[in-house]
Scaffold this active site. Sequence first.
Site, PDB file in Angstrom:
ATOM      1  N   ASP A  98     -13.707  -0.810  -2.700  1.00 22.62           N
ATOM      2  CA  ASP A  98     -14.615  -0.262  -3.709  1.00 22.62           C
ATOM      3  C   ASP A  98     -14.837  -1.259  -4.839  1.00 22.62           C
ATOM      4  O   ASP A  98     -15.652  -1.024  -5.737  1.00 22.62           O
ATOM      5  CB  ASP A  98     -14.143   1.093  -4.227  1.00 22.62           C
ATOM      6  CG  ASP A  98     -12.743   1.086  -4.807  1.00 22.62           C
ATOM      7  OD1 ASP A  98     -12.143   0.000  -4.933  1.00 22.62           O
ATOM      8  OD2 ASP A  98     -12.240   2.180  -5.139  1.00 22.62           O
ATOM      9  N   ASP A 146     -12.033   1.366   1.982  1.00 24.24           N
ATOM     10  CA  ASP A 146     -11.570   2.195   0.870  1.00 24.24           C
ATOM     11  C   ASP A 146     -12.222   3.574   0.882  1.00 24.24           C
ATOM     12  O   ASP A 146     -13.425   3.700   1.162  1.00 24.24           O
ATOM     13  CB  ASP A 146     -11.933   1.531  -0.461  1.00 24.24           C
ATOM     14  CG  ASP A 146     -10.830   0.659  -1.016  1.00 24.24           C
ATOM     15  OD1 ASP A 146      -9.674   0.804  -0.586  1.00 24.24           O
ATOM     16  OD2 ASP A 146     -11.129  -0.172  -1.894  1.00 24.24           O
ATOM     17  N   GLU A 163      -0.334  -3.347  -6.419  1.00 22.02           N
ATOM     18  CA  GLU A 163      -1.200  -4.090  -7.346  1.00 22.02           C
ATOM     19  C   GLU A 163      -0.615  -4.128  -8.749  1.00 22.02           C
ATOM     20  O   GLU A 163      -0.200  -3.098  -9.290  1.00 22.02           O
ATOM     21  CB  GLU A 163      -2.602  -3.479  -7.392  1.00 22.02           C
ATOM     22  CG  GLU A 163      -3.529  -4.225  -8.335  1.00 22.02           C
ATOM     23  CD  GLU A 163      -4.992  -3.850  -8.207  1.00 22.02           C
ATOM     24  OE1 GLU A 163      -5.800  -4.375  -9.012  1.00 22.02           O
ATOM     25  OE2 GLU A 163      -5.334  -3.048  -7.326  1.00 22.02           O
TER      26      GLU A 163
END
Length: 271
Positions: A53, A92, A189
């Site tokens: 995305d 995603d 992340e």
Amino acid sequence: MTYLQESSRPAVTVPKLQAMREAGEKIAMLTCYDASFAALLDRANVDVQLIGDSLGNVLQGQTTTLPVTLDDIAYHTACVARAQPRALIVADLPFGTYGTPADAFASAVKLMRAGAQMVKFEGGEWLAETVRFLVERAVPVCAHVGLTPQSVHAFGGFKVQGKTEAGAAQLLRDARAVEEAGAQLIVLEAVPTLVAAEVTRELSIPTIGIGAGAECSGQVLVLHDMLGVFPGKRPRFVKDFMQGQPSIFAAVEAYVRAVKDGSFPGPEHSF
């Protein structure tokens, strides 16, 4: 052109990623949004192509990923799939498309019909039921914990996660929960290197880092970022692989080599 030459390497599958982790071979992952780049990345031996995305940022000019729709992801997934890459194709699930297990399954079916071989969505413990629901229905799942960009407003910005003892413990609980629910891959992340290393040791599935240090099972970057195509300030975890390279193909090859030999990410790209 070199990247148009046929590749004889076998297709990368979900079991192949697990075998790579067990053999200690690093997994090289990049975002991809179209057929031309899908072919180029495949010739450079990128293992996983992610229709992220992040296209909202790098293709649409959005400041967050929140406006990206399921139709957007399905369109770009189909574009990538038409190149028939040997890389695993992961797509995603955008914001608002997996609020319930049934919603997530319907969204995943659309993306898999477009050509995805695995779906990725953001969240930890609270998504365990959804992960299990999809896996039981033959949908491979990649989880995403740590800094989850769809939660930017809840976090108050793009901030490193797991810096406190409590935060690190929660991140580990999240990772364990999605693995126990059946996730076959997990993205970490913007997580401190030591925390990501502990998560990687504790899990049996591959971990893919982005700003999470070199101890993860593999690495992912946004394609435009690693090619130096980004507006404004470059994120700490990004390296511009175009520097010193004669072509985009050479830059992608350099990225794959650096991931495989462990030279990327360095301490300067980690937290």
